[in-house]
Scaffold this motif. Structure first.
Motif, PDB file in Angstrom:
ATOM      1  N   LEU A  40      39.561  46.591  47.614  1.00  0.00           N
ATOM      2  CA  LEU A  40      39.401  45.394  46.793  1.00  0.00           C
ATOM      3  C   LEU A  40      38.625  45.727  45.532  1.00  0.00           C
ATOM      4  O   LEU A  40      37.610  46.425  45.578  1.00  0.00           O
ATOM      5  N   LEU A  41      39.092  45.199  44.419  1.00  0.00           N
ATOM      6  CA  LEU A  41      38.420  45.313  43.118  1.00  0.00           C
ATOM      7  C   LEU A  41      37.896  43.945  42.714  1.00  0.00           C
ATOM      8  O   LEU A  41      38.608  42.938  42.829  1.00  0.00           O
ATOM      9  N   VAL A  42      36.660  43.899  42.237  1.00  0.00           N
ATOM     10  CA  VAL A  42      36.114  42.654  41.691  1.00  0.00           C
ATOM     11  C   VAL A  42      35.389  42.976  40.388  1.00  0.00           C
ATOM     12  O   VAL A  42      34.607  43.930  40.315  1.00  0.00           O
ATOM     13  N   ASN A  43      35.683  42.224  39.334  1.00  0.00           N
ATOM     14  CA  ASN A  43      34.955  42.384  38.081  1.00  0.00           C
ATOM     15  C   ASN A  43      33.913  41.277  37.948  1.00  0.00           C
ATOM     16  O   ASN A  43      33.888  40.355  38.758  1.00  0.00           O
ATOM     17  N   ALA A  44      33.037  41.396  36.939  1.00  0.00           N
ATOM     18  CA  ALA A  44      31.850  40.532  36.892  1.00  0.00           C
ATOM     19  C   ALA A  44      31.176  40.566  38.263  1.00  0.00           C
ATOM     20  O   ALA A  44      30.723  39.556  38.793  1.00  0.00           O
ATOM     21  N   ALA A  45      31.097  41.770  38.820  1.00  0.00           N
ATOM     22  CA  ALA A  45      30.724  41.932  40.220  1.00  0.00           C
ATOM     23  C   ALA A  45      29.257  41.656  40.507  1.00  0.00           C
ATOM     24  O   ALA A  45      28.889  41.455  41.669  1.00  0.00           O
ATOM     25  N   TYR A 106      44.854  49.589  44.246  1.00  0.00           N
ATOM     26  CA  TYR A 106      44.152  48.415  44.771  1.00  0.00           C
ATOM     27  C   TYR A 106      45.095  47.471  45.500  1.00  0.00           C
ATOM     28  O   TYR A 106      46.154  47.113  44.987  1.00  0.00           O
ATOM     29  N   ASP A 107      44.673  47.066  46.693  1.00  0.00           N
ATOM     30  CA  ASP A 107      45.431  46.067  47.452  1.00  0.00           C
ATOM     31  C   ASP A 107      45.113  44.662  46.958  1.00  0.00           C
ATOM     32  O   ASP A 107      45.999  43.800  46.903  1.00  0.00           O
ATOM     33  N   CYS A 108      43.847  44.444  46.629  1.00  0.00           N
ATOM     34  CA  CYS A 108      43.369  43.111  46.255  1.00  0.00           C
ATOM     35  C   CYS A 108      42.493  43.193  45.004  1.00  0.00           C
ATOM     36  O   CYS A 108      41.743  44.149  44.819  1.00  0.00           O
ATOM     37  N   PHE A 109      42.594  42.165  44.187  1.00  0.00           N
ATOM     38  CA  PHE A 109      41.816  42.097  42.945  1.00  0.00           C
ATOM     39  C   PHE A 109      41.282  40.682  42.803  1.00  0.00           C
ATOM     40  O   PHE A 109      42.060  39.729  42.687  1.00  0.00           O
ATOM     41  N   PHE A 110      39.958  40.529  42.829  1.00  0.00           N
ATOM     42  CA  PHE A 110      39.319  39.234  42.602  1.00  0.00           C
ATOM     43  C   PHE A 110      38.951  39.176  41.129  1.00  0.00           C
ATOM     44  O   PHE A 110      38.014  39.827  40.679  1.00  0.00           O
ATOM     45  N   GLU A 111      39.687  38.373  40.379  1.00  0.00           N
ATOM     46  CA  GLU A 111      39.636  38.363  38.919  1.00  0.00           C
ATOM     47  C   GLU A 111      38.704  37.287  38.390  1.00  0.00           C
ATOM     48  O   GLU A 111      38.904  36.092  38.616  1.00  0.00           O
ATOM     49  N   ASN A 112      37.657  37.745  37.672  1.00  0.00           N
ATOM     50  CA  ASN A 112      36.706  36.826  37.047  1.00  0.00           C
ATOM     51  C   ASN A 112      36.674  36.927  35.528  1.00  0.00           C
ATOM     52  O   ASN A 112      36.016  36.113  34.879  1.00  0.00           O
ATOM     53  N   VAL A 113      37.349  37.920  34.959  1.00  0.00           N
ATOM     54  CA  VAL A 113      37.136  38.279  33.557  1.00  0.00           C
ATOM     55  C   VAL A 113      38.320  37.986  32.656  1.00  0.00           C
ATOM     56  O   VAL A 113      38.183  37.414  31.582  1.00  0.00           O
ATOM     57  N   PHE A 117      40.798  43.730  30.591  1.00  0.00           N
ATOM     58  CA  PHE A 117      40.507  44.234  31.928  1.00  0.00           C
ATOM     59  C   PHE A 117      41.641  43.875  32.881  1.00  0.00           C
ATOM     60  O   PHE A 117      42.115  44.718  33.660  1.00  0.00           O
ATOM     61  N   SER A 118      42.077  42.639  32.821  1.00  0.00           N
ATOM     62  CA  SER A 118      43.144  42.176  33.701  1.00  0.00           C
ATOM     63  C   SER A 118      44.423  42.967  33.479  1.00  0.00           C
ATOM     64  O   SER A 118      45.103  43.378  34.427  1.00  0.00           O
ATOM     65  N   THR A 119      44.756  43.192  32.215  1.00  0.00           N
ATOM     66  CA  THR A 119      45.983  43.918  31.878  1.00  0.00           C
ATOM     67  C   THR A 119      45.961  45.333  32.432  1.00  0.00           C
ATOM     68  O   THR A 119      46.946  45.815  33.005  1.00  0.00           O
ATOM     69  N   ILE A 120      44.822  46.014  32.292  1.00  0.00           N
ATOM     70  CA  ILE A 120      44.707  47.393  32.758  1.00  0.00           C
ATOM     71  C   ILE A 120      44.681  47.462  34.282  1.00  0.00           C
ATOM     72  O   ILE A 120      45.325  48.315  34.899  1.00  0.00           O
ATOM     73  N   ALA A 121      43.953  46.551  34.903  1.00  0.00           N
ATOM     74  CA  ALA A 121      43.850  46.564  36.364  1.00  0.00           C
ATOM     75  C   ALA A 121      45.193  46.285  37.021  1.00  0.00           C
ATOM     76  O   ALA A 121      45.510  46.853  38.078  1.00  0.00           O
ATOM     77  N   LEU A 122      45.993  45.427  36.424  1.00  0.00           N
ATOM     78  CA  LEU A 122      47.290  45.079  36.997  1.00  0.00           C
ATOM     79  C   LEU A 122      48.161  46.315  37.195  1.00  0.00           C
ATOM     80  O   LEU A 122      48.905  46.430  38.180  1.00  0.00           O
ATOM     81  N   GLN A 123      48.049  47.270  36.273  1.00  0.00           N
ATOM     82  CA  GLN A 123      48.871  48.479  36.354  1.00  0.00           C
ATOM     83  C   GLN A 123      48.501  49.330  37.572  1.00  0.00           C
ATOM     84  O   GLN A 123      49.292  50.190  37.976  1.00  0.00           O
ATOM     85  N   GLN A 124      47.318  49.103  38.136  1.00  0.00           N
ATOM     86  CA  GLN A 124      46.859  49.932  39.245  1.00  0.00           C
ATOM     87  C   GLN A 124      46.897  49.212  40.587  1.00  0.00           C
ATOM     88  O   GLN A 124      46.344  49.692  41.582  1.00  0.00           O
TER      89      GLN A 124
END
Length: 223
Positions: A40-45, A106-113, A117-124
Motif C-alpha cells: 500500500l502507498l499513501v501520500n501526505a502520510a 503497488y496493490d493499493c494507493f490511498f490518495e490524498n494529494v 504525484f497521482s499521475t506518476i503513482a498510477l503508472q506503478q
C-alpha cells in the motif's frame, strides 16, 4: 463515545479516534479492501489521516510505503512502522523513489494529494490495483482546475479501480468503527501525534499552516 477512557486524551475525538481516523479506516477496509501481503502507498502520510492509514495497513499485514514533505516527517513514519518512507520534496525523481520503495509495484494507493504525484503513482500500480481517492491537497490552492494528463489507457490496461469516498457514507458504522480505533489505541497498535496551536486568535494561521504541511499528525487548536 459515551464511555471515553479517562487515560486517552479527548482531543483524539477530532483526530485518530474521530473523523480522520474513520476516514482512514473506511478507506483501507471498505474501499481498498486490503489483504495481507499486499503493498500500500499513501501520500501526505504524516498527516492526521495518512498516519492512521499506514498503521491500519500494517495491522492488516501489508507492506506500507509513505511519502511526506520533510525529513522529520519521514523519520516519524519510520517510527510508526512504515516499511519505506521518503521526502518527496528532496528526492531527485519521484518515479524512481516510488520504484525503489516497491520495485514490485503497488496493490493499493490511498490518495490524498492529487496532481503530478497521482499521475506518476498510477503508472506503478499493479494489474487490478485499487485507488481510494480521499483528497487532492496539491490542488486546493489552484486558481483554476488542473487539466491533463488523462491516463485512461493506463487505467484500462492495468484494469485499475479508482473510487472517491467520504467517511459519511458509513455513518451507521461509526460506533463500531470508533470502538475499533479506540481498541487499537489502547493496545498500542495505533500511535498518534498532535500539532497543537494555542489561542483561538491563531486559528487562521494554524489552518493555513496545515494546508502548507506544517503539521505532523492532527492539527488542533486549544483555547
Amino acid at each position: 463515545m459515551a464511555d471515553w477512557p479517562k487515560d486517552v486524551p479527548m482531543s483524539l475525538a477530532v483526530g485518530t479516534v474521530g473523523m480522520p481516523g474513520l476516514t482512514a479506516l473506511y478507506g483501507v477496509e471498505a474501499v481498498l479492501q486490503v489483504q495481507k501481503g499486499e503493498t500500500l502507498l499513501v501520500n501526505a502520510a504524516a498527516g492526521a489521516v495518512g498516519t492512521v492509514v499506514g498503521q491500519i495497513a500494517k495491522i492488516k499485514g501489508c507492506k506500507v510505503v509513505g511519502s511526506a514533505g520533510s525529513d522529520a516527517k519521514v523519520a516519524y513514519l519510520k517510527q510508526l512502522g512504515f516499511d519505506e518512507a521518503f521526502n518527496y520534496k528532496t528526492v531527485p525523481s519521484l518515479e524512481e523513489a516510488l520504484k525503489k520503495a516497491a520495485p514490485e509495484g503497488y496493490d493499493c494507493f490511498f490518495e490524498n494529494v492529487g496532481g503530478q504525484f497521482s499521475t506518476i503513482a498510477l503508472q506503478q500500480m499493479k494489474e487490478f490495483g485499487r485507488i481510494a481517492v480521499c483528497g487532492g491537497i496539491s490542488t486546493y490552492h489552484d486558481a483554476a482546475y488542473q487539466t491533463g494528463p488523462y491516463p485512461l489507457t493506463t487505467i484500462n490496461w492495468k484494469q485499475v479501480k479508482i473510487e472517491g469516498f467520504m467517511q459519511s457514507r458509513w455513518t451507521s458504522d461509526h460506533p463500531q468503527g470508533l470502538k475499533k480505533l479506540m481498541g487499537w489505541v489502547k493496545e498500542g497498535k495505533l500511535k498518534y501525534r498532535e500539532h497543537v496551536t494555542r489561542g483561538f486568535e491563531n486559528m487562521p494561521a494554524a489552518f493555513m499552516g496545515m494546508l502548507h504541511g506544517e503539521n505532523t499528525g492532527k492539527a488542533i487548536i486549544t483555547v
